[in-house]
Scaffold this motif. Structure first.
Motif, PDB file in Angstrom:
ATOM      1  N   ARG A 182       0.826  -1.203   0.000  1.00 19.00           N
ATOM      2  CA  ARG A 182       0.000   0.000   0.000  1.00 19.00           C
ATOM      3  C   ARG A 182       0.863   1.257   0.000  1.00 19.00           C
ATOM      4  O   ARG A 182       0.692   2.172   0.817  1.00 19.00           O
ATOM      5  CB  ARG A 182      -0.969  -0.006   1.193  1.00 19.00           C
ATOM      6  CG  ARG A 182      -1.939  -1.169   1.154  1.00 19.00           C
ATOM      7  CD  ARG A 182      -2.852  -1.189   2.379  1.00 19.00           C
ATOM      8  NE  ARG A 182      -3.769  -2.335   2.308  1.00 19.00           N
ATOM      9  CZ  ARG A 182      -4.663  -2.640   3.231  1.00 19.00           C
ATOM     10  NH1 ARG A 182      -4.739  -1.890   4.338  1.00 19.00           N
ATOM     11  NH2 ARG A 182      -5.452  -3.683   3.098  1.00 19.00           N
ATOM     12  N   THR A 183       1.826   1.271  -0.932  1.00 22.83           N
ATOM     13  CA  THR A 183       2.722   2.417  -1.070  1.00 22.83           C
ATOM     14  C   THR A 183       2.568   3.015  -2.464  1.00 22.83           C
ATOM     15  O   THR A 183       2.190   2.339  -3.428  1.00 22.83           O
ATOM     16  CB  THR A 183       4.196   1.996  -0.880  1.00 22.83           C
ATOM     17  OG1 THR A 183       4.504   0.935  -1.792  1.00 22.83           O
ATOM     18  CG2 THR A 183       4.438   1.532   0.545  1.00 22.83           C
ATOM     19  N   SER A 184       2.885   4.276  -2.554  1.00 19.82           N
ATOM     20  CA  SER A 184       2.750   4.993  -3.839  1.00 19.82           C
ATOM     21  C   SER A 184       3.849   4.565  -4.820  1.00 19.82           C
ATOM     22  O   SER A 184       4.943   4.127  -4.417  1.00 19.82           O
ATOM     23  CB  SER A 184       2.825   6.502  -3.590  1.00 19.82           C
ATOM     24  OG  SER A 184       1.792   6.920  -2.731  1.00 19.82           O
ATOM     25  N   PHE A 185       3.581   4.757  -6.071  1.00 20.47           N
ATOM     26  CA  PHE A 185       4.593   4.525  -7.128  1.00 20.47           C
ATOM     27  C   PHE A 185       4.352   5.557  -8.230  1.00 20.47           C
ATOM     28  O   PHE A 185       3.252   6.116  -8.366  1.00 20.47           O
ATOM     29  CB  PHE A 185       4.511   3.099  -7.671  1.00 20.47           C
ATOM     30  CG  PHE A 185       3.170   2.721  -8.226  1.00 20.47           C
ATOM     31  CD1 PHE A 185       2.879   2.896  -9.574  1.00 20.47           C
ATOM     32  CD2 PHE A 185       2.187   2.173  -7.391  1.00 20.47           C
ATOM     33  CE1 PHE A 185       1.647   2.541 -10.082  1.00 20.47           C
ATOM     34  CE2 PHE A 185       0.954   1.811  -7.901  1.00 20.47           C
ATOM     35  CZ  PHE A 185       0.672   1.993  -9.253  1.00 20.47           C
ATOM     36  N   SER A 186       5.389   5.808  -8.983  1.00 22.39           N
ATOM     37  CA  SER A 186       5.303   6.901  -9.966  1.00 22.39           C
ATOM     38  C   SER A 186       6.044   6.527 -11.246  1.00 22.39           C
ATOM     39  O   SER A 186       7.191   6.035 -11.208  1.00 22.39           O
ATOM     40  CB  SER A 186       5.883   8.189  -9.375  1.00 22.39           C
ATOM     41  OG  SER A 186       5.868   9.231 -10.320  1.00 22.39           O
ATOM     42  N   ASP A 187       5.392   6.792 -12.405  1.00 19.02           N
ATOM     43  CA  ASP A 187       5.993   6.673 -13.739  1.00 19.02           C
ATOM     44  C   ASP A 187       6.611   5.307 -13.985  1.00 19.02           C
ATOM     45  O   ASP A 187       7.758   5.194 -14.422  1.00 19.02           O
ATOM     46  CB  ASP A 187       7.047   7.774 -13.946  1.00 19.02           C
ATOM     47  CG  ASP A 187       6.440   9.165 -13.927  1.00 19.02           C
ATOM     48  OD1 ASP A 187       5.278   9.297 -14.383  1.00 19.02           O
ATOM     49  OD2 ASP A 187       7.115  10.094 -13.469  1.00 19.02           O
TER      50      ASP A 187
END
Length: 689
Positions: free
Chosen positions: A107-112
């Protein structure tokens, strides 16, 4: 009004004011929401961006329609499917070692993150996605919300940029940068594995003439066809690249066998030398190849390419259309050539160049009809430099046109002093011939020297026909309109197509010396070749000149074959202008040199009667053979060749003969019929053998 009532009234007004503001805020928020929704829909429908959202289990509860359509099928819609089942990380461009499943679990953010479709028809498409966990008012995890964008077009653009950076835009072959990168990598690998690498450097012969005469568009088409032929020959065994212009390179990993490399080079030359049909013209070029092998010819890319380049230079110096392997003394030779080039750039202004003149003699009577102008270089340190060494350098470094124009002016000025309207012949480089301004150069030189155009003969080699085109015909027409004579030089050693003789307006064919030398030796086929050329020229109403005649036997042979002119050491070596003018005033040339196959001669000293026309007198016979005699004691005019006489070899018997030469009171006679020497000596007085 009671104070309490007033306070209540004011409080009511305030409450009314705040209630109105709250209603306005709600309206603003509603309008902003509609605007945001409208913008989102616009991005989804017309832009590269899209949006997604999942529930707590990771299943999609929202997905922009265009992506849902690309990923889903009627039987298996994208909406409702787990996000991790629809996308997988792009293995070609991994941005992180972590997976989507990891982030959903943690449940952690991720980007690109670069992802591809996990299955289906969209597998070739690529997207970038970002996401973050979504929490409710109590901080409870509700799922993920995120966005994405289409990377396919970006990847195509990047691929195109890479292609343009590493591939030649005209031919599609590897360009200089890619060839260098591949060579560096292959050499690094070979050093670890102790394997060889071969480098072939190719240069197209006569390509510049195609560009100059047919234009750059046709030149580009030619390069494309060359690239196709080269790629077919090399196939999968090596990497083929174009370095720029008309220079190509072939890298062959793990190949060092000289026999195989030589066979490949010969095949390439043969294939690239076949005619090309471009823009309605038949174009023929050539190819020269230099070969270098690592590690013996160079451990690094720069040294290996330099070695191949030196080998290529040697191939072009050896006549082009051949291949050469690098060897160590080529480096020293290149340094010498560079020094010669530097010196040649100043030779003209320093007065180191000189024009000399070799007589051209009529075969029948040894009359001087003209001279060929030849350029010589007297280097202040090296001494005489052979034209075979400096003319190719002048052609390569762009000096041949100014040198050629200087020779033209100098030769025309000398010809003004030649007696008996003797002509002067000047060699024309294919580079000069390809220049559309060349007729104007000739016209200016004739005007400056005040020479009749018919006294100037331009000698042109067969190489100008390798790129036959309308411009070639136009050049011939322009030169003939000036009134000058045209000679085809070195016939038989180049292209040798009879087709161009049918339409090219030549006045003379010059038979190359390679056919003349040895023609008088028994068993040689050269005489038959000369005879064929003479017959062909006569049928086309052209004169013929035999070049390189050095021995007197060849004079008689060439005369018998019907050749109209002779040029060579037998009638004089190249001389300065003053000596050429003096010789032209004599009108005739005397043969020198020696005989290699003359009949045995008997030395004698006896008097004999000679009848020349209506004059008769006593002469001394110096020697005599079955075919002729040398006499003295009579003053024939200089150059009285072909003059008929009668001589009394046996008392009371006159024999017909012809004067072949006359000089300083001596003359050579050729008998009309073979003479039996034994008739001059009765048996009792015959000399012992």
């Amino acid at each position: 009004m009671a104070p309490g009532f007033e306070i209540k009234r004011q409080l009511g007004a305030v409450r009314g004011l705040f209630g109105s503001a709250a209603r306005d805020d709600e309206a603003v928020r509603a309008a902003a929401g509609e605007t945001a929704l409208r913008l989102v829909r616009h991005v989804e429908e017309h832009g590269a961006g899209w949006f997604w959202e999942t529930d707590r289990t990771g299943r999609l509860t929202y997905l922009s329609a265009k992506v849902a359509q690309a990923l889903g099928t009627p039987d298996s819609p994208a909406l409702g499917a787990p996000l991790t089942a629809l996308f997988q990380m792009d293995g070609d461009n991994p941005d992180t070692e972590r997976t989507l499943a990891f982030h959903f679990t943690a449940r952690t953010s991720f980007s690109d993150y670069a992802v591809r479709a996990a299955q289906g028809d969209a597998a070739d498409r690529c997207w970038s996605i970002s996401g973050r966990p979504r929490l409710d008012a109590f901080g409870q995890f509700q799922g993920f919300t995120g966005s994405g964008s289409d990377l396919s077009e970006k990847r195509r653009s990047e691929a195109e940029i890479t292609r343009l950076a590493l591939f030649d835009g005209l031919t599609g072959l590897a360009n200089r940068q890619r060839m260098r990168l591949s060579l560096d990598q292959t050499l690094a690998q070979s050093r670890r594995s102790y394997r060889s690498i071969s480098m072939l450097l190719l240069d197209l012969d006569r390509f510049k003439a195609v560009n100059d005469t047919l234009g750059h568009q046709v030149g580009d088409l030619l390069l494309q066809q060359v690239a196709q032929r080269l790629q077919r020959v090399v196939g999968e065994s090596g990497l083929v690249g174009r370095l720029g212009g008309d220079e190509f390179q072939v890298m062959l990993p793990e190949e060092s066998n000289r026999d195989r490399l030589g066979e490949l080079a010969r095949t390439i030359i043969a294939q690239l030398s076949q005619p090309y049909f471009l823009a309605g013209s038949s174009v023929t070029i050539g190819c020269s190849i230099g070969v270098a092998i690592a590690p013996e010819d160079g451990h690094d890319a720069e040294t290996l390419v330099r070695s191949a380049d030196l080998a290529l230079y040697a191939a072009k110096a050896d006549g082009r259309g051949v291949h050469r392997f690098y060897h160590e003394n080529m480096l020293e030779g290149a340094q010498t050539r560079k020094a010669l080039e530097d010196d040649l750039r100043h030779a003209l202004e320093r007065g180191e160049l000189q024009v000399v003149y070799q007589p051209v003699v009529a075969t029948g009577d040894a009359r001087i009809v003209g001279y060929e102008a030849l350029v010589r270089w007297q280097h202040p340190v090296r001494g005489p430099v052979s034209p075979a060494d400096f003319i190719p350098i002048a052609e390569e470094c762009g000096l041949i046109e100014p040198i050629g124009e200087w020779v033209l002016h100098t030769a025309i000025a000398a010809a003004r002093q030649f007696a008996n309207h003797a002509r002067v012949a000047v060699n024309v480089s294919p580079i000069q011939f390809a220049n559309p301004a060349f007729p104007a150069v000739v016209a200016r030189a004739l005007a400056a020297g005040n020479l009749a155009p018919e006294r100037l003969e331009l000698e042109i080699t067969e190489s100008v026909f390798l790129n036959e085109s309308a411009s070639t015909d136009a050049m011939f027409a322009s030169l003939k309109r000036l009134g000058v004579r045209l000679a085809l030089d070195d016939f038989g050693t180049g292209y040798s197509s009879l087709g161009y003789l049918r339409k090219a307006p030549f006045d003379k064919i010059k038979i190359d010396q390679s056919f003349v030398r040895g023609a008088a030796i028994s068993g040689s086929r050269n005489a038959a070749i000369i005879q064929a050329i003479v017959t062909l020229a006569a049928a086309l109403d052209m004169e013929t000149t035999a070049e390189g005649v050095e021995v007197q036997d060849e004079i008689e042979l060439i005369r018998g074959l019907g050749c109209s002119h002779i040029q060579g050491y037998v009638y004089g070596r190249p001389m300065d202008a003053e000596a050429a003018v003096a010789l032209s005033r004599k009108g005739f040339a005397q043969p020198g040199g020696y005989r290699i196959s003359r009949a045995p001669r008997i030395r004698t000293l006896r008097w004999a009667r000679l009848q020349a026309g209506d004059q008769s007198g006593e002469v001394r016979i110096r020697n005599v053979s079955t075919t002729g005699a040398m006499i003295d004691g009579i003053a024939f005019p200089e150059g009285a060749a072909q003059f008929p006489v009668q001589i009394e070899l046996i008392e009371g018997q006159m024999f017909n003969a012809t004067v072949r030469w006359a000089h300083d009171g001596q003359a050579g006679l050729a008998f009309d019929e073979r003479f039996n020497l034994e008739r001059m000596h009765p048996p009792a007085t015959r000399p012992r053998r």
